[in-house]
Design an enzyme around this catalytic site. Structure first.
Site, PDB file in Angstrom:
ATOM      1  N   TYR A  74      36.728  47.529  25.378  1.00  0.00           N
ATOM      2  CA  TYR A  74      36.767  48.480  26.100  1.00  0.00           C
ATOM      3  C   TYR A  74      35.949  49.631  25.696  1.00  0.00           C
ATOM      4  O   TYR A  74      36.329  50.567  24.947  1.00  0.00           O
ATOM      5  CB  TYR A  74      38.389  49.125  26.360  1.00  0.00           C
ATOM      6  CG  TYR A  74      39.292  47.852  26.787  1.00  0.00           C
ATOM      7  CD1 TYR A  74      38.694  46.575  27.462  1.00  0.00           C
ATOM      8  CD2 TYR A  74      40.530  47.972  26.590  1.00  0.00           C
ATOM      9  CE1 TYR A  74      39.748  45.725  27.858  1.00  0.00           C
ATOM     10  CE2 TYR A  74      41.456  47.015  26.904  1.00  0.00           C
ATOM     11  CZ  TYR A  74      40.959  45.878  27.570  1.00  0.00           C
ATOM     12  OH  TYR A  74      41.863  44.949  27.826  1.00  0.00           O
ATOM     13  N   PHE A 223      46.754  42.459  34.793  1.00  0.00           N
ATOM     14  CA  PHE A 223      46.792  42.884  36.345  1.00  0.00           C
ATOM     15  C   PHE A 223      48.192  42.587  36.936  1.00  0.00           C
ATOM     16  O   PHE A 223      48.247  41.702  38.142  1.00  0.00           O
ATOM     17  CB  PHE A 223      45.801  41.683  37.049  1.00  0.00           C
ATOM     18  CG  PHE A 223      44.441  41.860  36.567  1.00  0.00           C
ATOM     19  CD1 PHE A 223      43.853  43.084  36.186  1.00  0.00           C
ATOM     20  CD2 PHE A 223      43.613  40.909  36.065  1.00  0.00           C
ATOM     21  CE1 PHE A 223      42.315  43.157  35.671  1.00  0.00           C
ATOM     22  CE2 PHE A 223      42.327  40.802  35.571  1.00  0.00           C
ATOM     23  CZ  PHE A 223      41.721  42.198  35.421  1.00  0.00           C
ATOM     24  N   PRO A 224      49.123  43.415  36.391  1.00  0.00           N
ATOM     25  CA  PRO A 224      50.522  43.091  36.985  1.00  0.00           C
ATOM     26  C   PRO A 224      50.623  43.611  38.391  1.00  0.00           C
ATOM     27  O   PRO A 224      51.656  43.326  39.032  1.00  0.00           O
ATOM     28  CB  PRO A 224      51.269  44.077  36.031  1.00  0.00           C
ATOM     29  CG  PRO A 224      50.432  45.113  35.496  1.00  0.00           C
ATOM     30  CD  PRO A 224      48.809  44.511  35.382  1.00  0.00           C
ATOM     31  N   LEU A 225      49.516  44.629  38.832  1.00  0.00           N
ATOM     32  CA  LEU A 225      49.653  45.277  40.154  1.00  0.00           C
ATOM     33  C   LEU A 225      48.681  44.597  41.135  1.00  0.00           C
ATOM     34  O   LEU A 225      48.459  45.200  42.182  1.00  0.00           O
ATOM     35  CB  LEU A 225      49.740  46.504  40.079  1.00  0.00           C
ATOM     36  CG  LEU A 225      50.976  47.174  39.232  1.00  0.00           C
ATOM     37  CD1 LEU A 225      50.813  48.597  39.149  1.00  0.00           C
ATOM     38  CD2 LEU A 225      52.368  46.786  40.055  1.00  0.00           C
ATOM     39  N   GLY A 226      48.098  43.533  40.967  1.00  0.00           N
ATOM     40  CA  GLY A 226      46.978  43.026  41.590  1.00  0.00           C
ATOM     41  C   GLY A 226      46.941  41.905  42.568  1.00  0.00           C
ATOM     42  O   GLY A 226      48.245  41.329  42.333  1.00  0.00           O
ATOM     43  N   GLY A 227      46.216  41.742  43.464  1.00  0.00           N
ATOM     44  CA  GLY A 227      45.932  40.306  44.196  1.00  0.00           C
ATOM     45  C   GLY A 227      47.115  40.105  45.380  1.00  0.00           C
ATOM     46  O   GLY A 227      47.179  39.176  45.868  1.00  0.00           O
ATOM     47  N   PHE A 228      47.282  41.183  45.953  1.00  0.00           N
ATOM     48  CA  PHE A 228      48.081  40.977  47.272  1.00  0.00           C
ATOM     49  C   PHE A 228      47.256  41.112  48.505  1.00  0.00           C
ATOM     50  O   PHE A 228      46.317  41.829  48.833  1.00  0.00           O
ATOM     51  CB  PHE A 228      48.998  42.254  47.352  1.00  0.00           C
ATOM     52  CG  PHE A 228      49.888  42.390  46.360  1.00  0.00           C
ATOM     53  CD1 PHE A 228      51.256  41.710  46.325  1.00  0.00           C
ATOM     54  CD2 PHE A 228      49.894  43.422  45.216  1.00  0.00           C
ATOM     55  CE1 PHE A 228      52.235  42.006  45.471  1.00  0.00           C
ATOM     56  CE2 PHE A 228      50.916  43.448  44.206  1.00  0.00           C
ATOM     57  CZ  PHE A 228      51.849  42.851  44.328  1.00  0.00           C
ATOM     58  N   PRO A 230      47.150  41.118  52.748  1.00  0.00           N
ATOM     59  CA  PRO A 230      47.766  42.110  53.548  1.00  0.00           C
ATOM     60  C   PRO A 230      49.321  41.802  53.884  1.00  0.00           C
ATOM     61  O   PRO A 230      50.027  42.660  53.986  1.00  0.00           O
ATOM     62  CB  PRO A 230      46.887  41.981  54.620  1.00  0.00           C
ATOM     63  CG  PRO A 230      45.607  41.758  54.310  1.00  0.00           C
ATOM     64  CD  PRO A 230      45.757  41.035  53.228  1.00  0.00           C
ATOM     65  N   LEU A 231      49.410  40.490  54.255  1.00  0.00           N
ATOM     66  CA  LEU A 231      50.890  40.036  54.610  1.00  0.00           C
ATOM     67  C   LEU A 231      51.908  40.159  53.298  1.00  0.00           C
ATOM     68  O   LEU A 231      52.860  40.534  53.300  1.00  0.00           O
ATOM     69  CB  LEU A 231      50.946  38.524  54.972  1.00  0.00           C
ATOM     70  CG  LEU A 231      50.285  38.247  56.366  1.00  0.00           C
ATOM     71  CD1 LEU A 231      50.411  36.821  56.665  1.00  0.00           C
ATOM     72  CD2 LEU A 231      51.260  39.057  57.548  1.00  0.00           C
TER      73      LEU A 231
END
Length: 300
Positions: A74, A223-228, A230-231
């Site tokens: 990083y 990535f605990p908050l990704g990949g959603f 729209p539905l």
């Protein structure tokens, strides 16, 4: 290794969402902090606001967090150096986890680097930039930037086991790994954690999480908050509105309730956002809430 005499920043509370988890011979908060976002754009170079980066690291520890996730890649090196500047000498209960098995190229790519000499050099670099004599937890990152790949673990993992025997590493884990690679590593030496991509929307590791939970091995979703879609986002928002929280913190609360071996490392470069994540992850979801959220996830 470092003679800095700056006073250690103590944790001020351990009353964090999820409580504590025993990681080998260490106890750490299930709600941790992922430091990846402290680097510049595309995880390269210094942060836009150096003082803000230092502030969020100190706020994380002051909030009671005792698990910080980082990597020498990083920046590269930048994030480790920020952690050292902000927190060294480290509180005795702070667990710093890092990853090896990859490096950065001049264009910001993430090529693999898992040959024995490459791994040894990465361990040395982590020790130097973090200012440590040994590393609490090292994850061997498998696959590549596109995801896990079916490949042998033995040579690379055995190299880390040798470094563990030399006293340079306390605990071992795997990252970006398949269930088969996890089992192969466990046949060589004990692991205390697996760090893979997983969240409310992407549920490929459900069976692996349950198996690891039965073995007392931690699972750390990146990535605990990704990949959603729209539905999916709409369905999450509906639950969040009902429980009086923002959507993404509800996704963190769901992870904590999903299994007791899940440890969270959401990242942020903002103290305010860090506090919002902590507060939201403490949301207690009812059985109906969990059932509704479970329906969002996709499985292979």
């Amino acid at each position: 290794m470092d003679t800095d005499t700056t006073p250690t920043i103590p944790t001020t509370t351990t009353d964090l969402p999820g409580g504590l988890w025993s990681l080998g011979d260490r106890s750490l908060t299930r709600f941790g902090y992922g430091a990846m976002q402290l680097a510049g754009p595309f995880v390269m170079g210094p942060p836009k606001d150096h003082d803000a980066a230092i502030a969020v690291l100190r706020a994380a520890v002051e909030s009671g967090i005792t698990h910080i996730d980082t990597s020498e890649s990083y920046g590269p090196k930048i994030v480790n150096e920020l952690i050292r500047e902000a927190l060294h000498p480290y509180a005795p209960d702070l667990v710093i986890a890092t990853k090896v098995g990859g490096r950065r190229d001049a264009r910001g790519g993430w090529p693999t680097a898992r040959k024995p000499d490459e791994l040894r050099r990465q361990i040395d670099d982590n020790l130097e930039t973090l200012g440590l004599e040994h590393l609490d937890l090292v994850h061997l990152r498998m696959g590549d930037a596109t995801g896990p790949a079916p490949e042998p673990v033995e040579e690379a993992f055995a190299t880390l086991v040798d470094l563990q025997r030399q006293g340079l590493i306390r605990h071992l884990g795997l990252s970006n790994a398949t269930a088969e690679q996890v089992a192969e590593a466990q046949s060589i030496a004990p692991i205390v954690s697996v760090q893979n991509a997983y969240n409310l929307a992407t549920r490929n590791d459900d069976e692996l999480i349950d198996r690891l939970a039965s073995e007392g091995v931690a699972y750390i979703p990146f990535f605990p908050l990704g990949g959603f879609s729209p539905l999916q986002a709409q369905a999450l928002s509906a639950v969040a509105e009902r429980v009086g929280s923002a959507p993404l913190p509800v996704a963190l609360a769901w992870l904590l309730q999903r299994s007791p071996n899940i440890l969270l490392i959401p990242g942020t470069s903002s103290v305010e956002h860090l506090r919002e994540n902590i507060a939201g992850a403490a949301t207690v979801l009812s059985e109906d809430d969990v059932r509704e959220l479970d329906a969002i996830g996709t499985r292979p």
